[in-house]
Design a protein around this motif. Sequence first.
Motif, PDB file in Angstrom:
ATOM      1  N   PHE A   1       0.662  -1.343   0.347  1.00 63.81           N
ATOM      2  CA  PHE A   1      -0.006  -0.255  -0.188  1.00 63.81           C
ATOM      3  C   PHE A   1       0.604   1.033   0.056  1.00 63.81           C
ATOM      4  O   PHE A   1       1.852   1.541   0.215  1.00 63.81           O
ATOM      5  CB  PHE A   1      -0.919   0.190   0.787  1.00 63.81           C
ATOM      6  CG  PHE A   1      -2.324  -1.421   0.711  1.00 63.81           C
ATOM      7  CD1 PHE A   1      -2.746  -0.724  -0.053  1.00 63.81           C
ATOM      8  CD2 PHE A   1      -2.613  -1.979   2.150  1.00 63.81           C
ATOM      9  CE1 PHE A   1      -4.061  -1.861  -0.064  1.00 63.81           C
ATOM     10  CE2 PHE A   1      -3.435  -2.351   2.268  1.00 63.81           C
ATOM     11  CZ  PHE A   1      -4.244  -2.576   0.935  1.00 63.81           C
TER      12      PHE A   1
ATOM     13  N   PRO B   1      -2.417   3.276   3.995  1.00 64.05           N
ATOM     14  CA  PRO B   1      -3.010   2.506   3.640  1.00 64.05           C
ATOM     15  C   PRO B   1      -4.260   2.377   4.492  1.00 64.05           C
ATOM     16  O   PRO B   1      -4.541   3.335   5.538  1.00 64.05           O
ATOM     17  CB  PRO B   1      -1.718   1.254   4.691  1.00 64.05           C
ATOM     18  CG  PRO B   1      -1.503   1.552   5.594  1.00 64.05           C
ATOM     19  CD  PRO B   1      -1.504   3.082   5.283  1.00 64.05           C
ATOM     20  N   PRO B   2      -5.097   1.685   4.119  1.00 59.70           N
ATOM     21  CA  PRO B   2      -6.825   1.569   4.448  1.00 59.70           C
ATOM     22  C   PRO B   2      -6.702   0.820   5.828  1.00 59.70           C
ATOM     23  O   PRO B   2      -5.919   0.593   6.542  1.00 59.70           O
ATOM     24  CB  PRO B   2      -7.447   0.433   3.660  1.00 59.70           C
ATOM     25  CG  PRO B   2      -6.513   0.309   1.903  1.00 59.70           C
ATOM     26  CD  PRO B   2      -5.025  -0.163   3.108  1.00 59.70           C
TER      27      PRO B   2
ATOM     28  N   TRP C   1     -10.786  -3.638   0.403  1.00 62.10           N
ATOM     29  CA  TRP C   1     -10.068  -4.930   0.396  1.00 62.10           C
ATOM     30  C   TRP C   1     -10.333  -6.436   1.664  1.00 62.10           C
ATOM     31  O   TRP C   1     -10.866  -6.434   2.270  1.00 62.10           O
ATOM     32  CB  TRP C   1      -9.079  -4.408   1.095  1.00 62.10           C
ATOM     33  CG  TRP C   1      -8.474  -2.764  -0.034  1.00 62.10           C
ATOM     34  CD1 TRP C   1      -8.873  -1.882   0.274  1.00 62.10           C
ATOM     35  CD2 TRP C   1      -7.463  -3.147  -1.038  1.00 62.10           C
ATOM     36  NE1 TRP C   1      -7.834  -1.066  -0.918  1.00 62.10           N
ATOM     37  CE2 TRP C   1      -7.677  -1.700  -1.804  1.00 62.10           C
ATOM     38  CE3 TRP C   1      -7.108  -3.909  -2.240  1.00 62.10           C
ATOM     39  CZ2 TRP C   1      -6.556  -1.473  -2.067  1.00 62.10           C
ATOM     40  CZ3 TRP C   1      -6.080  -3.526  -2.568  1.00 62.10           C
ATOM     41  CH2 TRP C   1      -6.310  -2.761  -3.444  1.00 62.10           C
TER      42      TRP C   1
ATOM     43  N   GLU D   1      -1.095   0.042  -4.775  1.00 63.96           N
ATOM     44  CA  GLU D   1      -1.490   1.694  -4.248  1.00 63.96           C
ATOM     45  C   GLU D   1      -1.847   2.372  -5.178  1.00 63.96           C
ATOM     46  O   GLU D   1      -3.130   3.416  -5.002  1.00 63.96           O
ATOM     47  CB  GLU D   1      -0.116   2.339  -4.594  1.00 63.96           C
ATOM     48  CG  GLU D   1       0.056   3.917  -4.626  1.00 63.96           C
ATOM     49  CD  GLU D   1       1.390   4.661  -3.648  1.00 63.96           C
ATOM     50  OE1 GLU D   1       1.349   5.974  -4.310  1.00 63.96           O
ATOM     51  OE2 GLU D   1       2.478   3.475  -3.832  1.00 63.96           O
TER      52      GLU D   1
ATOM     53  N   GLN E   1      -5.728   2.041  -4.299  1.00 64.53           N
ATOM     54  CA  GLN E   1      -6.150   2.649  -3.659  1.00 64.53           C
ATOM     55  C   GLN E   1      -6.448   3.819  -4.141  1.00 64.53           C
ATOM     56  O   GLN E   1      -7.806   4.913  -4.251  1.00 64.53           O
ATOM     57  CB  GLN E   1      -4.699   3.319  -2.185  1.00 64.53           C
ATOM     58  CG  GLN E   1      -4.640   2.125  -1.571  1.00 64.53           C
ATOM     59  CD  GLN E   1      -3.935   2.246  -1.017  1.00 64.53           C
ATOM     60  OE1 GLN E   1      -2.166   1.825  -1.207  1.00 64.53           O
ATOM     61  NE2 GLN E   1      -3.999   2.516   0.449  1.00 64.53           N
ATOM     62  N   GLU E   2      -5.412   4.746  -5.084  1.00 64.04           N
ATOM     63  CA  GLU E   2      -5.577   5.930  -5.959  1.00 64.04           C
ATOM     64  C   GLU E   2      -6.782   5.963  -6.517  1.00 64.04           C
ATOM     65  O   GLU E   2      -7.980   6.487  -6.904  1.00 64.04           O
ATOM     66  CB  GLU E   2      -4.803   6.228  -6.609  1.00 64.04           C
ATOM     67  CG  GLU E   2      -3.423   6.557  -6.951  1.00 64.04           C
ATOM     68  CD  GLU E   2      -2.703   6.995  -6.966  1.00 64.04           C
ATOM     69  OE1 GLU E   2      -1.708   7.113  -6.213  1.00 64.04           O
ATOM     70  OE2 GLU E   2      -2.359   7.385  -8.160  1.00 64.04           O
TER      71      GLU E   2
END
Length: 776
Positions: A407, A411-412, A474, A530, A533-534
């Motif tokens: 991540f 991170p989440p 996730w 990553e 994530q974006e």
Amino acid sequence: MLPKERAAFQPYPPDIIVNQTVESIPNFECVRSISCDDIDRNGLQHFAHLYDYWVIKTGRPLVIKGFQDLLDKKLFSSEWLQKNYGKKVENVRDLGKGANVCFSIGHYLNKMPALAGRINTATFDKPQIQRLYLKDIDCPAEWQSSLEQMIVPQLFYLNESPKPYLGPGSTFTGQSECPRTQEGHVIARAGDLMSSLPTEMRAENLMCYIGHEGTYTPAHQEMCASLGHNLMVEGSSDSVEHGQATQQGSSVWFMTETKDRYAVAEYWASILGHDIDLEDHFSQLRAWEKAPFKTYLVEQKPGDLILVPPLAAHQVWNRGTRTVKVAWNRTTVDTLEHALGEALPKARVVCRDEQYKNKAIVYFTLEKYSNLLQNTPRMDHPEVQGLWSDFRRLFKLYTDIMLSESFSKSPPPQDQIEFAKFDGNVTCSYCRCNIFNRFLTCPWCKSNEEDAYDVCMDCYVMGRSCGCISKLAWVEQFPWKDLVGRHDAWRRQIVSNDVLVSGDDIKTARSRFPLLTVARGQLGRKPVAEICQEQLLLRPWTDCKNGRLQENDEKEATPTDSEDCDYGQARKRRKFQRPKRKIGQTRGLCHHCHESEPPWKLATCSQCYTQYCFGSLFRAFNISPQDALEKPHWVCPKCQKTCNCSVCRYDTTMVPYEPVRSFVGHDTRKVADPRSTDSLINMKLNNAHWVTMFGSDIEQRLIKVQIEENLKRSEALNRSQTPDPMQQSTSNGNGALTCHDFQGIHQDDPDDTPVDPALVEASNIFMGIVQDTVAT
């Protein structure tokens, strides 16, 4: 150019003579072969060097002849199969209809003389001829046990370590016995790394193939870049069996080299109109004859073992009344490198399922090898040295896997990451590839746990997902700290050994294998995790209940992909002032295809802020979404002076990019989960317009494909290559040639890595035997 009509299937005549065909066509060559007696005379160690050099290093096929004298003829016979497995019902493939029919094995064997007898020189090309192929059936356990005693252990299915056997080379191995741990385990490399997986996770790929005249296997590469092995254990002869006349059974193989895989794929796509990764086209003889690469031919007869290099395309044509073959695949460190770096990304595009669980094999093999090497004293035994070398290479693959799943610095939250204990059975709902650890799941469109929509991170980066597009959750299958802990432990083990072997100080040894956090900082690009994530924050969510996007000024979830229209090629017309298109604040205009898209469907240049849609980048520039999104500061083709759009081609300072790889186009919705959608690239469209715009010289394009791919591979090797202390010595003290002395000798090697002199020596010994045999 990409043909509008794809090359059709054209059967081979029964009277084709392989040797005459090879002699009459310049780019055809016979497959090199050795005999079981050659292995007996020279020993197993020399054979191992030959195999590593000829099949793996140079990527050429090899044949071992003579097993018909070693196999139990009563066991490996159609009569035995009829007696013991005749009532077992299997799916027989009707190649003409592309469908399966249920036959018992006994019924199929009884009908083979009639099926083969209908195909002759007058009827072989009739479309209504039945071609029934009994393929991909489980190998009888009795056959497996017998073959395990006959085949060199290094080459056999699920081999864990060197073991006693009765086949060629068994009486003279050429090296001392491998050392053992205190528990009695052999300290040596496994012949097939699939054996590292727990039994319930292994892929069953020891299969039997029974075919008659006119049956075939389309051109393909072995799954996951694995090594192929195919032994014809029995075949019909020119005789009478049970009152029916039979003809000699054999199989004609058309094979290529590993280094020609890019040229083969491009030739299949641009000239034949097929995708080699789909395994759906059996190429006619004329196509092989005109191909701009070397083709190897061999007629396989009973007792012939065909060894297939990784990623080498090949197809098989069966002849005669009956051919019975046993085939299997092996996974090694070499094939894992090919699979993770090349084969799996290609399979993901066409949604070909991954049965071998390659990333899991890396993890479990490291665990196994670490236990074998734990507290092992320094030894000069070749197998121990090879084990350390493979351990380092596997560790580098594991590092790459961990980096891809890392991540960002934010991170989440841990309470938002679901944990599902790893069982090796989670696959992507879109591409069907196996998922090792982290993935995304949709909590909105599933009705129960078994109906969950799980998508791998690589697919999500490509714009593939369920119709919800965003708000996916996730999931992890391993606690991240446990994976990092194993990485640190294996790193310490390698560093400690390297300090002892190479004599380097510990700081130098550690720099070759940095900590995961250090490697993450040195990566220079965004990991796939990553990027996901974006994109989860950028992409809109679709309300599944009413099917409407929760975003302003959005038209549809699937792109129009109208980039095949080239305004610069339109016919002449009167000049007029075109009104400027008004683009809302939530949309942008693609510089290349001039279509308006929302920002999340566009790649924005970090220098000039010009935007390109991902469909245009994919087809006109061979740039995947991940290639653009992983760069922190992406520079567009316009700033790089390589833009090939209709406007930029008039700019004299531009050197327009010429696409060298053809994309045929696939309707992946036929394979993927019905809930799937492509939100960035319409995969049904091909790039024929852009490939042919700059000329249709196929040979020049194939050369460019080879250069481009080999350059990428060399750059990847230079970035990731770690010196091996076992091979750092440049002199053996007796004046013998070193690895570097052989770099200029083998100009036809598929890459620039040094060739082990021992491999060259072994190859020369065996090739000398072959030449002497031919001469006599």
